[in-house]
Design a protein around this motif. Sequence first.
Motif, PDB file in Angstrom:
ATOM      1  N   CYS A   2      43.192  71.676  50.112  1.00  0.00           N
ATOM      2  CA  CYS A   2      43.009  71.795  51.558  1.00  0.00           C
ATOM      3  C   CYS A   2      43.613  73.097  52.077  1.00  0.00           C
ATOM      4  O   CYS A   2      44.678  73.520  51.617  1.00  0.00           O
ATOM      5  CB  CYS A   2      43.673  70.628  52.285  1.00  0.00           C
ATOM      6  SG  CYS A   2      42.999  69.004  51.890  1.00  0.00           S
ATOM      7  N   VAL A   3      42.919  73.701  53.030  1.00  0.00           N
ATOM      8  CA  VAL A   3      43.470  74.804  53.817  1.00  0.00           C
ATOM      9  C   VAL A   3      43.475  74.306  55.252  1.00  0.00           C
ATOM     10  O   VAL A   3      42.416  74.122  55.861  1.00  0.00           O
ATOM     11  CB  VAL A   3      42.642  76.084  53.685  1.00  0.00           C
ATOM     12  CG1 VAL A   3      43.267  77.209  54.510  1.00  0.00           C
ATOM     13  CG2 VAL A   3      42.517  76.503  52.220  1.00  0.00           C
ATOM     14  N   LEU A   4      44.644  74.054  55.807  1.00  0.00           N
ATOM     15  CA  LEU A   4      44.763  73.346  57.076  1.00  0.00           C
ATOM     16  C   LEU A   4      44.698  74.300  58.271  1.00  0.00           C
ATOM     17  O   LEU A   4      45.350  75.346  58.273  1.00  0.00           O
ATOM     18  CB  LEU A   4      46.086  72.588  57.104  1.00  0.00           C
ATOM     19  CG  LEU A   4      46.202  71.425  58.086  1.00  0.00           C
ATOM     20  CD1 LEU A   4      45.207  70.317  57.754  1.00  0.00           C
ATOM     21  CD2 LEU A   4      47.626  70.871  58.085  1.00  0.00           C
ATOM     22  N   THR A   5      43.914  73.913  59.298  1.00  0.00           N
ATOM     23  CA  THR A   5      43.807  74.730  60.512  1.00  0.00           C
ATOM     24  C   THR A   5      44.240  73.987  61.766  1.00  0.00           C
ATOM     25  O   THR A   5      44.273  74.561  62.847  1.00  0.00           O
ATOM     26  CB  THR A   5      42.359  75.215  60.719  1.00  0.00           C
ATOM     27  OG1 THR A   5      41.500  74.080  60.915  1.00  0.00           O
ATOM     28  CG2 THR A   5      41.891  76.041  59.535  1.00  0.00           C
ATOM     29  N   MET A   6      44.538  72.704  61.638  1.00  0.00           N
ATOM     30  CA  MET A   6      44.993  71.906  62.784  1.00  0.00           C
ATOM     31  C   MET A   6      45.925  70.826  62.269  1.00  0.00           C
ATOM     32  O   MET A   6      45.683  70.251  61.210  1.00  0.00           O
ATOM     33  CB  MET A   6      43.801  71.270  63.505  1.00  0.00           C
ATOM     34  CG  MET A   6      44.188  70.396  64.689  1.00  0.00           C
ATOM     35  SD  MET A   6      42.750  69.672  65.500  1.00  0.00           S
ATOM     36  CE  MET A   6      43.569  68.520  66.621  1.00  0.00           C
ATOM     37  N   VAL A   7      46.992  70.566  63.001  1.00  0.00           N
ATOM     38  CA  VAL A   7      47.953  69.562  62.546  1.00  0.00           C
ATOM     39  C   VAL A   7      47.749  68.250  63.289  1.00  0.00           C
ATOM     40  O   VAL A   7      47.176  68.205  64.373  1.00  0.00           O
ATOM     41  CB  VAL A   7      49.401  70.044  62.737  1.00  0.00           C
ATOM     42  CG1 VAL A   7      49.643  71.328  61.982  1.00  0.00           C
ATOM     43  CG2 VAL A   7      49.734  70.215  64.216  1.00  0.00           C
ATOM     44  N   GLY A   8      48.231  67.173  62.688  1.00  0.00           N
ATOM     45  CA  GLY A   8      48.176  65.868  63.337  1.00  0.00           C
ATOM     46  C   GLY A   8      48.042  64.740  62.347  1.00  0.00           C
ATOM     47  O   GLY A   8      48.828  63.797  62.349  1.00  0.00           O
TER      48      GLY A   8
END
Length: 388
Positions: free
Chosen positions: A138-144
């Motif tokens: 995964c390459v993350l662009t939004m947290v939560g």
Amino acid sequence: MLGNFVYSNPTKIYFGDEALKGLNQELPKYGKKVMLIYGGGSIKKIGLYDEIIKILKENDKEIIEDPGVMPNPTVDKLYEGCKIAKDNDVDLILAVGGGSVCDYAKAVSASAHCDEDPWNKYFLRMEEVDNRIIPIGCVLTMVGTGSEMNGGSVITNTATKQKIGRVFDENVFPKFSILNPVYTFSVPQYQMVAGFFDIMSHILEQYFSGDDDNTSDYIMEGLIRSLIHSSRIAVKNPKDYEARSNIMWTSTWALNTLVEKGKSEDWMVHMIGQAIGGYTDATHGMTLSAVSMPYYRYIMPYGLHKFKRYAINVWNVNPEGKTDEEIAKEGLDRMEAYMREIGLVMNIRDLGVTEDMLEGIASNTFILTGGYKVLTHEEIIDILKSSM
């Protein structure tokens, strides 16, 4: 800490503003064909798509794209992704985006080589994965969601209005995840604060359970305090790197299976919120914020000792001269004030819920038994009415 448990998390994290360099260390471990999964194109606007394509080509990878993952991934999209993955015999799935993209990638990872309908097998019957699993990164662009370091996957069946979360075993966890806080800067304010509450809700679902003196509870109190502090900064300045990096790391630790250890866990806010999402397609974090205060005020008498502790240790309520109930209530009042301060949705009507939906939403809500009160169908209806 009560009971016995095993803790293992196989996901390797690359964190920081140079985290993407970790791709060059990971890609050689997998075969030639990489399935690149992403959403509506925001990764192209911020230049991340081009960076990743460049790295994939430099590593001599054949790229098979699967774009268009929606915020609440559907079972029809899952079937589409499974066909792409299986037809191309991909060696690695690379998910680039927020939690929905990561959730979807895990569902494809587990389902592409399933010989029967994966919705029935893995989301309705909740059976173990007994077929070939495609590794994912995964390459993350939004947290939560915390999806970058766990086995969770939430899929929506629009035909049946069911939104179901499935937690796969560690063999479906991402093999690696790349977390650069800068990639989260471009997320719209509404989605950003929804993500913030998703983090808080993940922690509270685990915190509000059990009666023992549990190390996990102390960790969770610290995580929530950090989130409150940094989210207030980020709402005023979304490009504050320190605040966004703290939030990103808090999000990961909120749901990477560590703080659940020794806990019975609740998860009823998520069950109700996901049922609302099945009817409205509303933003996940906002479905949680809209029902949280009515739910927690309803169960507070059944877990008063923990709500008192929460008020004192997280919200700094002064207990002097107050009853336990007054302390607990003041803590929830301060939580509500904070939620309004950062701009969360506080009622389900604003998400598109109408009176005629309530019975269906309640019927589609899974009733769990790990919290301080096991709800009846009628009590879920009452909580929904209080959330209108």
